[in-house]
Scaffold this active site. Structure first.
Site, short mmCIF file in Angstrom:
data_model
loop_
_atom_site.label_atom_id
_atom_site.label_comp_id
_atom_site.label_asym_id
_atom_site.label_seq_id
_atom_site.Cartn_x
_atom_site.Cartn_y
_atom_site.Cartn_z
N TYR A 153 -14.61 39.72 -35.45
CA TYR A 153 -15.18 38.33 -35.74
C TYR A 153 -14.25 37.27 -35.81
CZ TYR A 153 -18.44 35.20 -38.13
OH TYR A 153 -19.33 34.13 -38.24
N GLU A 154 -13.24 37.20 -36.47
CA GLU A 154 -12.09 36.27 -36.73
C GLU A 154 -11.41 35.88 -35.26
OE1 GLU A 154 -11.60 33.98 -39.03
OE2 GLU A 154 -13.36 34.93 -40.08
N SER A 155 -11.14 36.94 -34.59
CA SER A 155 -10.48 36.73 -33.25
C SER A 155 -11.51 35.80 -32.30
CB SER A 155 -10.15 37.89 -32.64
OG SER A 155 -9.55 38.74 -33.20
N ARG B 238 0.76 -1.10 0.06
CA ARG B 238 0.00 -0.04 0.08
C ARG B 238 0.89 1.16 -0.10
NH1 ARG B 238 -3.04 -1.35 5.04
NH2 ARG B 238 -3.47 0.98 4.94
N ARG C 208 -35.83 40.00 -20.30
CA ARG C 208 -36.16 38.70 -21.08
C ARG C 208 -36.31 37.47 -19.94
NH1 ARG C 208 -31.46 40.12 -23.31
NH2 ARG C 208 -29.80 38.87 -23.87
N HIS D 272 -29.40 32.94 -19.48
CA HIS D 272 -28.97 33.23 -21.04
C HIS D 272 -27.99 32.15 -21.36
CE1 HIS D 272 -30.53 37.35 -20.41
NE2 HIS D 272 -30.19 37.47 -19.19
N ARG E 169 -24.37 27.85 -20.29
CA ARG E 169 -23.27 27.31 -20.80
C ARG E 169 -21.99 27.05 -19.65
NH1 ARG E 169 -22.58 30.06 -26.65
NH2 ARG E 169 -24.00 28.34 -27.97
N ARG F 19 -32.94 28.98 -20.31
CA ARG F 19 -32.82 29.90 -20.91
C ARG F 19 -33.96 30.87 -20.76
NH1 ARG F 19 -30.24 29.76 -26.77
NH2 ARG F 19 -30.52 32.06 -26.58
N HIS F 20 -34.27 32.01 -20.92
CA HIS F 20 -35.53 32.90 -21.24
C HIS F 20 -36.24 32.33 -22.34
CE1 HIS F 20 -33.35 34.87 -24.62
NE2 HIS F 20 -32.30 34.99 -23.69
N ARG G 269 -12.54 -4.38 6.85
CA ARG G 269 -11.42 -3.61 6.22
C ARG G 269 -11.56 -2.34 7.19
NH1 ARG G 269 -11.08 -0.92 0.31
NH2 ARG G 269 -11.53 -3.11 -0.20
N ALA H 45 -24.64 32.35 -22.81
CA ALA H 45 -23.52 32.15 -22.32
C ALA H 45 -23.29 31.74 -20.91
CB ALA H 45 -22.66 33.41 -22.57
N ASN I 119 -33.78 37.84 -30.14
CA ASN I 119 -33.60 36.77 -30.65
C ASN I 119 -34.14 36.38 -32.18
OD1 ASN I 119 -33.84 34.82 -27.58
ND2 ASN I 119 -32.14 35.75 -28.56
N TYR J 249 -24.55 38.80 -35.90
CA TYR J 249 -23.29 38.08 -36.05
C TYR J 249 -22.82 38.32 -37.37
CZ TYR J 249 -23.81 35.22 -31.92
OH TYR J 249 -24.15 34.83 -30.84
N GLU K 82 -26.59 38.26 -19.42
CA GLU K 82 -25.97 37.64 -20.50
C GLU K 82 -24.52 38.03 -20.60
OE1 GLU K 82 -24.99 35.07 -21.81
OE2 GLU K 82 -26.03 34.86 -23.62
O1 LIG Z 1 -21.44 33.16 -27.16
P1 LIG Z 1 -22.49 33.42 -28.29
O2 LIG Z 1 -22.59 31.92 -28.90
O3 LIG Z 1 -22.21 34.34 -28.89
O4 LIG Z 1 -23.73 33.22 -27.42
C1 LIG Z 1 -23.99 34.20 -26.57
C2 LIG Z 1 -25.05 35.07 -27.21
O5 LIG Z 1 -26.44 34.36 -26.89
C3 LIG Z 1 -27.67 35.33 -26.95
C4 LIG Z 1 -28.39 34.96 -28.23
O6 LIG Z 1 -27.75 35.23 -29.34
O7 LIG Z 1 -28.10 35.09 -25.79
P2 LIG Z 1 -29.54 35.12 -24.95
O8 LIG Z 1 -30.55 35.21 -26.12
O9 LIG Z 1 -29.65 33.74 -24.17
O10 LIG Z 1 -29.55 36.05 -24.08
C5 LIG Z 1 -26.96 36.79 -27.20
O11 LIG Z 1 -27.33 37.64 -26.43
C6 LIG Z 1 -25.31 36.33 -26.53
O12 LIG Z 1 -24.67 37.30 -26.88
#
Ligand SMILES: O=P(O)(O)OC[C@H]1O[C@@](CO)(OP(=O)(O)O)[C@@H](O)[C@@H]1O
Ligand SMILES: Nc1ncnc2c1ncn2[C@@H]1O[C@H](COP(=O)(O)OP(=O)(O)O)[C@@H](O)[C@H]1O
Length: 743
Positions: A651-653, A405, A608, A695, A700, A556-557, A495, A697, A563, A640, A629
């Site tokens: 956008y690219e970054s 052990r 929302r 929201h 997530r 989410r709302h 044990r 993000a 949206n 977008y 959010e």
């Molecule tokens: O990071 P991403 O994929 O852009 O998702 C976040 C986005 O989702 C959204 C909807 O496009 O959120 P939500 O409607 O849930 O508040 C945006 O307000 C927010 O900027």
């Protein structure tokens, strides 16, 4: 607020004429204040009373008042205009304790028909020492429309004039509407199960199986010191493909209540890419590895000085520095070298929740961006000596057993310190480590390499220990090949006896002791010689965790007008679809939580989410700025497509590194994670169900914590509208269900 009318409800104004008009559903925002209150010990002013909102006369549920200024304490809440009579009193008590609890003298205060009855402007408290304290109190009610509530955040932002919104409280409650049960076109079927959809995670796996695999384990399943080359960045667990998985699938409790064939209930917390998705074959699936062909590790018992110090310096910043508080980074850069790496060494008898706690802490620290690994010595033992060791192997007077052990413990410690020298930040070393001799060995091995904090889990509740033992027999690969539960049970008890005979509680070095923290009553954390940012965070996290089973509903709302227009950010109200979801969600929450004594609804401060939760009645609703959010900064309100066209570099970054990308004058996902930490702590601390309406993000990030998903995946986690993710917290960890209420 322009549309609100204010009414003083102290003695001077009570009895003034009451408006009949309730502003189309306007509510009364009651603000209670206590002046010039200087803290006496850790006593904080509280309010409790006759309705659930203010604790139903249960002092443990009394609402703490918050400091509004140095001389004023404040608490505000919302009642509907036709509210029932509310009796209440002021209390002085510690914020997280029920004793001492000093109730104000005199009869109950009564709030009736929007008015305060009686004239008491003073709250008088008598202490056992015969000391009497008197504080002036102010009670005020504002009639404000729901729209004002929703717009309060905007008003705050636009006017930067705190005083204009100070009267808008962030806690409210609607009473249950009359005839709430009668069906309407938006009401849900009583059988909520029919809205279940498959969840992405997989089957329940015993946490120890997902810990680090010995780096010296050769591809063919042979221990040797030669193969230490695997470079691992720490976020995901390294798992040599040729090892027969020793994962064990345990029964998934919610599944037992589901119709046959449903696979909607899944485990989080112990997620692994290699788990078997089709393994609902019974109690135990593919659990044992048998005895691997092993050779003795040359590194055992030797205190290696290997590793490359330079690489430690190079790599010592956490992978996600942006998510880690500045203080933590400073600690790492300025502190002595061994303080750059922290070892949390578990201590405790078997079945005291060590692996459970270690796994949970690992998940939390990784989520915060700290490079953390969980080393389970039991896993090393099973790989080296097989899964079928009887209780005798664990006898203190069995020299071969002791040597074997110690050898695997040293091997795991070697691996942990080697990984730290490559840059790993926090190692969680999970074993009983139940004698000071063993702990001394570890201290010596750590010298000059990492700082050790012992984390001892102590449990004196026989019922909990008994439950844990039964869980262990079901879960642990040690008993995978034991078909007779009773035989396994008896062996495990023997044990345990063997360990108890030689167990020495920690009294050395830096330590945290969790004593009876899960029994639901009492419990304490003792700390000794703990300092620094990360140890402080760890203690705070552990203080707030417990095992009370409860659901956390994430949603989410409802769809917002932005949206529909595919605009990000903003603060628009709901679309028609969104309003429909708000009704369905109300119905769902009512049914899902109908048997709960308490629960709370958390929203962001954006319209929302507030409007989505607006009709949910009977539970307090709390607005959290932290649940707003992700702030899209200069891109707020754009689509977008517009960002791509007008700000192609931005956008690219973002596309390249969505986790770290910070919108100009806005936030990154790492920023969001950092501001969500108090929300996670509060979700851990709550014992009643919580519904979080937030929201994309933000959810997530919250979901990733519960699902133990790596940081880099967070910005890409699917988080559909109009779907509820139910996280069930319980004694075996975290499980998930998903309900889709509409498209
Ligand atoms: O990071 P991403 O994929 O852009 O998702 C976040 C986005 O989702 C959204 C909807 O496009 O959120 P939500 O409607 O849930 O508040 C945006 O307000 C927010 O900027
Ligand atoms: N602090 C604690 N005290 C007592 N039991 C706990 C604690 N934390 C978790 N548990 C429970 O103990 C069970 C067994 O835990 P486990 O981590 O396998 O024990 P150990 O690693 O100490 O042998 C867990 O499933 C959990 O329900």
């Amino acid at each position: 607020m322009g549309t609100s009318s204010s009414k003083n409800l102290d003695s001077s104004s009570h009895g003034s004429g009451e408006e009949k008009d309730d502003h189309g559903g306007g509510q009364l925002y009651v603000s209670l204040k206590m002046e010039n209150y200087k803290l006496k010990g850790d006593l904080v002013p509280h309010v409790y009373g006759s309705v659930p909102l203010v604790g139903s006369w249960d002092t443990s549920k009394a609402l703490p008042m918050e400091r509004e200024s140095t001389s004023m304490w404040e608490l505000s809440f919302v009642v509907p205009p036709n509210h029932e009579t509310l009796d209440f009193k002021f209390l002085l008590k510690p914020k997280y304790n029920n004793v001492p609890c000093i109730e104000e003298e005199g009869p109950n205060r009564q709030f009736m028909g929007g008015k305060l009855q009686g004239v008491a402007r003073l709250a008088v408290f008598k202490f056992s020492t015969d000391e009497v304290l008197e504080y002036q109190v102010f009670i005020k009610a504002n009639r404000v429309s729901p729209f004002d509530l929703a717009a309060s955040w905007r008003a705050y932002q636009e006017n930067l004039e705190p005083s204009t919104v100070r009267g808008i409280p962030d806690v409210s409650i609607n009473s249950l509407p009359e005839g709430a049960e009668n069906g309407s076109s938006t009401s849900l079927d009583l059988d909520l199960e029919q809205y279940l959809v498959p969840a992405p995670a997989t089957a329940v796996v015993y946490a120890a199986n997902l810990t680090e695999t010995p780096r010296s384990l050769k591809r063919g399943g042979v221990f040797s010191n030669a193969d230490a080359s695997t470079k691992d960045t720490g976020v995901s667990v390294d798992r040599p493909a040729t090892i027969k998985e020793m994962e064990e699938v345990i029964p998934d409790p919610p599944k037992l209540f589901n119709p046959p064939g449903m696979v909607e209930s899944k485990s989080l917390g112990t997620f692994s890419a290699l788990q078997k998705q089709d393994s609902y074959r019974g109690m135990y699936v593919d659990r044992g590895v048998g005895s691997p062909r092993l050779v003795k590790s040359a590194s055992a018992h030797t205190l290696t000085t290997g590793g490359k110090p330079d690489s430690a310096a190079k790599n010592s910043m956490p992978a996600a520095a942006g998510a880690v508080a500045a203080a933590a980074v400073a600690d790492q850069m300025l502190g002595p070298k061994e303080d750059m790496h922290l070892a949390i060494v578990l201590v405790g008898l078997p079945a005291r929740g060590k692996t459970f706690t270690a796994a949970k802490l690992t998940r939390y620290l990784r989520w915060l961006g700290h490079d953390t690994k969980h080393f389970n010595v039991g896993k090393y033992r099973r790989l080296k000596h097989g899964t079928n060791q009887s209780a005798d192997f664990f006898r203190g007077d069995n020299p071969e057993g002791m040597e074997a052990r110690n050898e695997v413990a040293a091997l795991a410690m070697d691996d942990m310190t080697a990984w730290m020298q490559e840059g790993g930040q926090v190692g969680i070393f999970d074993a009983t480590n139940s004698t000071s001799e063993r702990r001394n060995m570890l201290i010596k091995m750590a010298e000059g390499k990492c700082k050790i904090i012992f984390l001892e889990t102590i449990c004196n509740d026989r019922m909990i220990i008994e439950r844990n033992i039964r869980l262990k027999i079901q879960q642990s690969p040690d008993y995978a090949d034991e078909p007779d539960f009773e035989a396994g049970y008896q062996d495990f008890k023997r044990r345990l006896d063997n360990y108890e005979k030689i167990y020495e509680p920690v009294n050395e070095g830096s330590y945290i002791k969790m004593i009876d923290m899960v029994s639901g009553h009492g419990g304490q954390i003792q700390v000794n010689n703990i300092s620094g940012y990360l140890p402080g965070r760890i203690v705070f996290f552990l203080v707030n965790t417990h095992l009370t089973p409860r659901p956390i509903l994430l949603t989410r709302h409802g769809e917002s007008r932005d949206n529909v227009r595919t605009r990000i950010g903003g603060d628009t109200p709901l679309s028609g679809n969104g309003e429909l979801y708000a009704k369905k969600l109300t119905n769902f929450v009512e049914k899902r939580l109908k048997n709960e004594r308490a629960a709370s609804i958390w929203t962001s401060t954006l319209q929302r989410t507030i409007l989505t939760a607006n009709q949910i009645a009977g539970f307090p609703k709390i607005q959290w700025r932290a649940l707003d959010e992700i702030n899209a900064g200069v891109c707020d309100g754009m689509t977008y497509e517009e960002i791509k066209k007008n700000m192609p570099d931005e956008y690219e970054s973002r596309k390249k590194d969505k986790l770290r990308y910070r919108y100009p004058r806005g936030e990154s996902y790492l920023d969001v994670i950092q501001r969500l930490e108090p929300v996670i702590i509060e979700l851990e601390r709550q014992r009643a169900p919580v519904v979080v309406v937030s929201h994309q993000a933000v959810l997530r990030a919250l979901y990733a914590y519960f699902a133990d998903r790596p940081l880099k995946e967070i910005p890409h986690i699917e988080m559909p509208l109009h779907t509820i993710i139910e996280i069930q917290m319980g004694v075996t960890g975290v499980q998930e269900k998903r309900y889709k209420l509409m498209d």
